[in-house]
Design a protein around this motif. Structure first.
Motif, PDB file in Angstrom:
ATOM      1  N   ILE A  63       0.844  -1.197   0.000  1.00  0.00           N
ATOM      2  CA  ILE A  63       0.000   0.000   0.000  1.00  0.00           C
ATOM      3  C   ILE A  63       0.881   1.250   0.000  1.00  0.00           C
ATOM      4  O   ILE A  63       1.847   1.348   0.755  1.00  0.00           O
ATOM      5  N   ARG A  64       0.545   2.196  -0.846  1.00  0.00           N
ATOM      6  CA  ARG A  64       1.193   3.502  -0.809  1.00  0.00           C
ATOM      7  C   ARG A  64       0.477   4.373   0.226  1.00  0.00           C
ATOM      8  O   ARG A  64      -0.723   4.216   0.446  1.00  0.00           O
ATOM      9  N   LEU A  65       1.207   5.276   0.839  1.00  0.00           N
ATOM     10  CA  LEU A  65       0.582   6.155   1.826  1.00  0.00           C
ATOM     11  C   LEU A  65      -0.523   6.986   1.184  1.00  0.00           C
ATOM     12  O   LEU A  65      -1.545   7.271   1.812  1.00  0.00           O
ATOM     13  N   GLU A  66      -0.340   7.336  -0.086  1.00  0.00           N
ATOM     14  CA  GLU A  66      -1.365   8.115  -0.797  1.00  0.00           C
ATOM     15  C   GLU A  66      -2.683   7.353  -0.928  1.00  0.00           C
ATOM     16  O   GLU A  66      -3.757   7.965  -1.060  1.00  0.00           O
ATOM     17  N   ASP A  67      -2.612   6.026  -0.856  1.00  0.00           N
ATOM     18  CA  ASP A  67      -3.826   5.212  -0.987  1.00  0.00           C
ATOM     19  C   ASP A  67      -4.781   5.399   0.188  1.00  0.00           C
ATOM     20  O   ASP A  67      -5.983   5.125   0.072  1.00  0.00           O
ATOM     21  N   VAL A  68      -4.263   5.831   1.332  1.00  0.00           N
ATOM     22  CA  VAL A  68      -5.103   5.957   2.532  1.00  0.00           C
ATOM     23  C   VAL A  68      -5.379   7.412   2.878  1.00  0.00           C
ATOM     24  O   VAL A  68      -5.929   7.709   3.938  1.00  0.00           O
ATOM     25  N   GLU A  69      -5.013   8.325   1.972  1.00  0.00           N
ATOM     26  CA  GLU A  69      -5.132   9.750   2.265  1.00  0.00           C
ATOM     27  C   GLU A  69      -6.562  10.163   2.568  1.00  0.00           C
ATOM     28  O   GLU A  69      -6.813  11.031   3.405  1.00  0.00           O
ATOM     29  N   GLU A  70      -7.533   9.553   1.913  1.00  0.00           N
ATOM     30  CA  GLU A  70      -8.938   9.931   2.102  1.00  0.00           C
ATOM     31  C   GLU A  70      -9.656   9.025   3.096  1.00  0.00           C
ATOM     32  O   GLU A  70     -10.860   9.162   3.305  1.00  0.00           O
ATOM     33  N   GLU A  71      -8.943   8.106   3.729  1.00  0.00           N
ATOM     34  CA  GLU A  71      -9.566   7.151   4.631  1.00  0.00           C
ATOM     35  C   GLU A  71      -9.747   7.734   6.034  1.00  0.00           C
ATOM     36  O   GLU A  71      -9.017   8.648   6.452  1.00  0.00           O
ATOM     37  N   SER A  72     -10.715   7.199   6.761  1.00  0.00           N
ATOM     38  CA  SER A  72     -10.937   7.571   8.157  1.00  0.00           C
ATOM     39  C   SER A  72     -10.163   6.608   9.060  1.00  0.00           C
ATOM     40  O   SER A  72     -10.189   5.390   8.843  1.00  0.00           O
TER      41      SER A  72
ATOM     42  N   HIS B 263       1.235  10.335  13.109  1.00  0.00           N
ATOM     43  CA  HIS B 263       1.048  11.694  12.595  1.00  0.00           C
ATOM     44  C   HIS B 263       2.361  12.262  12.057  1.00  0.00           C
ATOM     45  O   HIS B 263       2.373  12.918  11.011  1.00  0.00           O
ATOM     46  N   SER B 264       3.454  12.007  12.755  1.00  0.00           N
ATOM     47  CA  SER B 264       4.742  12.532  12.333  1.00  0.00           C
ATOM     48  C   SER B 264       5.150  11.963  10.980  1.00  0.00           C
ATOM     49  O   SER B 264       5.604  12.693  10.087  1.00  0.00           O
ATOM     50  N   PHE B 265       4.987  10.651  10.809  1.00  0.00           N
ATOM     51  CA  PHE B 265       5.338  10.018   9.527  1.00  0.00           C
ATOM     52  C   PHE B 265       4.481  10.592   8.399  1.00  0.00           C
ATOM     53  O   PHE B 265       4.986  10.889   7.310  1.00  0.00           O
ATOM     54  N   CYS B 266       3.208  10.766   8.658  1.00  0.00           N
ATOM     55  CA  CYS B 266       2.308  11.276   7.619  1.00  0.00           C
ATOM     56  C   CYS B 266       2.603  12.739   7.296  1.00  0.00           C
ATOM     57  O   CYS B 266       2.574  13.146   6.127  1.00  0.00           O
ATOM     58  N   ARG B 267       2.896  13.542   8.337  1.00  0.00           N
ATOM     59  CA  ARG B 267       3.179  14.963   8.110  1.00  0.00           C
ATOM     60  C   ARG B 267       4.396  15.154   7.220  1.00  0.00           C
ATOM     61  O   ARG B 267       4.437  16.062   6.391  1.00  0.00           O
ATOM     62  N   GLN B 268       5.380  14.276   7.386  1.00  0.00           N
ATOM     63  CA  GLN B 268       6.584  14.386   6.563  1.00  0.00           C
ATOM     64  C   GLN B 268       6.283  14.173   5.079  1.00  0.00           C
ATOM     65  O   GLN B 268       7.068  14.580   4.228  1.00  0.00           O
ATOM     66  N   ARG B 269       5.154  13.558   4.808  1.00  0.00           N
ATOM     67  CA  ARG B 269       4.758  13.316   3.419  1.00  0.00           C
ATOM     68  C   ARG B 269       3.513  14.109   3.047  1.00  0.00           C
ATOM     69  O   ARG B 269       2.775  13.746   2.130  1.00  0.00           O
ATOM     70  N   SER B 270       3.282  15.177   3.823  1.00  0.00           N
ATOM     71  CA  SER B 270       2.190  16.130   3.551  1.00  0.00           C
ATOM     72  C   SER B 270       0.821  15.461   3.538  1.00  0.00           C
ATOM     73  O   SER B 270      -0.057  15.822   2.748  1.00  0.00           O
ATOM     74  N   ILE B 271       0.639  14.481   4.409  1.00  0.00           N
ATOM     75  CA  ILE B 271      -0.653  13.795   4.539  1.00  0.00           C
ATOM     76  C   ILE B 271      -1.065  13.853   6.006  1.00  0.00           C
ATOM     77  O   ILE B 271      -0.244  13.655   6.906  1.00  0.00           O
ATOM     78  N   LEU B 272      -2.327  14.140   6.250  1.00  0.00           N
ATOM     79  CA  LEU B 272      -2.833  14.225   7.617  1.00  0.00           C
ATOM     80  C   LEU B 272      -3.963  13.220   7.800  1.00  0.00           C
ATOM     81  O   LEU B 272      -5.054  13.389   7.236  1.00  0.00           O
TER      82      LEU B 272
END
Length: 296
Positions: free
Chosen positions: A179-188, A203-212
């Protein structure tokens, strides 16, 4: 004032009850009350506010508790140093809830088998609380996850473990092996409460890739997070050690593509406290166990 009076004071402060403190110290309640009263008379200040169902420390009591804790720790360290035979003694181990039930049981069992005269006590709490107890000498060692920003503590890396994506079995992403991190960008997401450092790791890992990640529910235990995901309340990220013990078929785990999210476990100690031979033996076996655990 003597050492026994300090112990009685600490027992009442911890239990907030003269009755419970007396039972813990194997003392009659009137004898305990007289000892505390003499202590208060010596300092000319009431240390406890007597309430109908409990007792609370007064401002003077809070000040005295800090000194009493330091004195008792010094005495305890002195006793440990004098009787340091490498086989007997007490070791107080702290761990955060996302580590303790998955990592500690086998380690504690192995050490107890090898050192049957030792006494291991486990304190499970949040990172902030365990660091506070390390600095105050209330625990000897804590197993935490980075980052650790506290000053005047010694931090030793133990292992790095992957964080897996957790999905309900009917989720569309289950069809993918990676799974790419972008695949879960819209997930809850179902997340742990913010007091748990695992949430900050994610949160830290996601923030580094501009995903929250958007948290729709929060829980206090990983087991609750896993069950909520099983019921399709959302998805989550789970440490490898929790995945290892999960035998449920109602959940699916997947790895992310590189760089994969992970967390680093560390051993935190207070370098200013006496470290017994038994403690050093435990720390050495902890590091060895962590290496084999990470390879498993």
């Amino acid at each position: 004032m003597d050492i026994d009076q300090l112990k009685y004071f600490q027992s009442v402060a911890e239990t907030k009850s003269f009755t419970e403190a007396a039972a813990r110290m194997n003392l009659s309640q009137p004898a305990l009350s007289r000892s505390i009263q003499r202590l208060e008379e010596e300092f000319g200040q009431p240390f406890f506010e007597r309430k109908p169902r409990c007792v609370e420390l007064t401002d003077a009591g809070l000040l005295f508790q800090r000194s009493a804790t330091q004195i008792l720790r010094i005495v305890e360290d002195a006793k440990a140093e004098i009787s340091d035979d490498g086989e007997t003694g007490k070791i107080r181990v702290g761990a955060i809830p996302t580590i303790a039930p998955y990592f500690l049981p086998d380690l504690l069992r192995q050490f107890s088998d090898e050192f049957p005269r030792s006494h291991l006590i486990v304190h499970e709490n949040t990172t902030d609380e365990l660091l506070k107890r390390i600095k105050q000498g209330e625990i000897d060692l804590a197993i935490l996850a980075e980052p650790i920003t506290e000053k005047y503590v010694e931090v030793k890396p133990l292992l790095e473990e992957e964080l897996y994506l957790l999905l309900p079995p009917q989720h569309a992403l289950c069809e993918k092996k990676r799974i790419r991190l972008e695949d879960v960008e819209e997930e809850s997401f179902v997340m742990l409460d913010e007091a748990h450092c695992l949430s900050e790791n994610i949160h830290s890992f996601c923030r580094q890739r501009s995903i929250l990640p958007v948290a729709v529910e929060r829980a206090n235990q990983l087991a609750t997070v896993q069950e909520l995901v099983s019921l399709s309340h959302g998805i989550s990220m789970i440490p490898a050690m929790a995945r290892r013990l999960d035998r449920s078929k109602r959940r699916v785990y997947r790895s992310f593509t590189k760089p994969r999210p992970s967390r680093t476990l560390v051993c935190v100690t207070n370098p200013y406290r006496f470290q017994s031979r038994l403690f050093r033996e435990f720390r050495e076996r902890l590091c060895s166990y962590a290496r084999s655990f990470g390879e498993g």
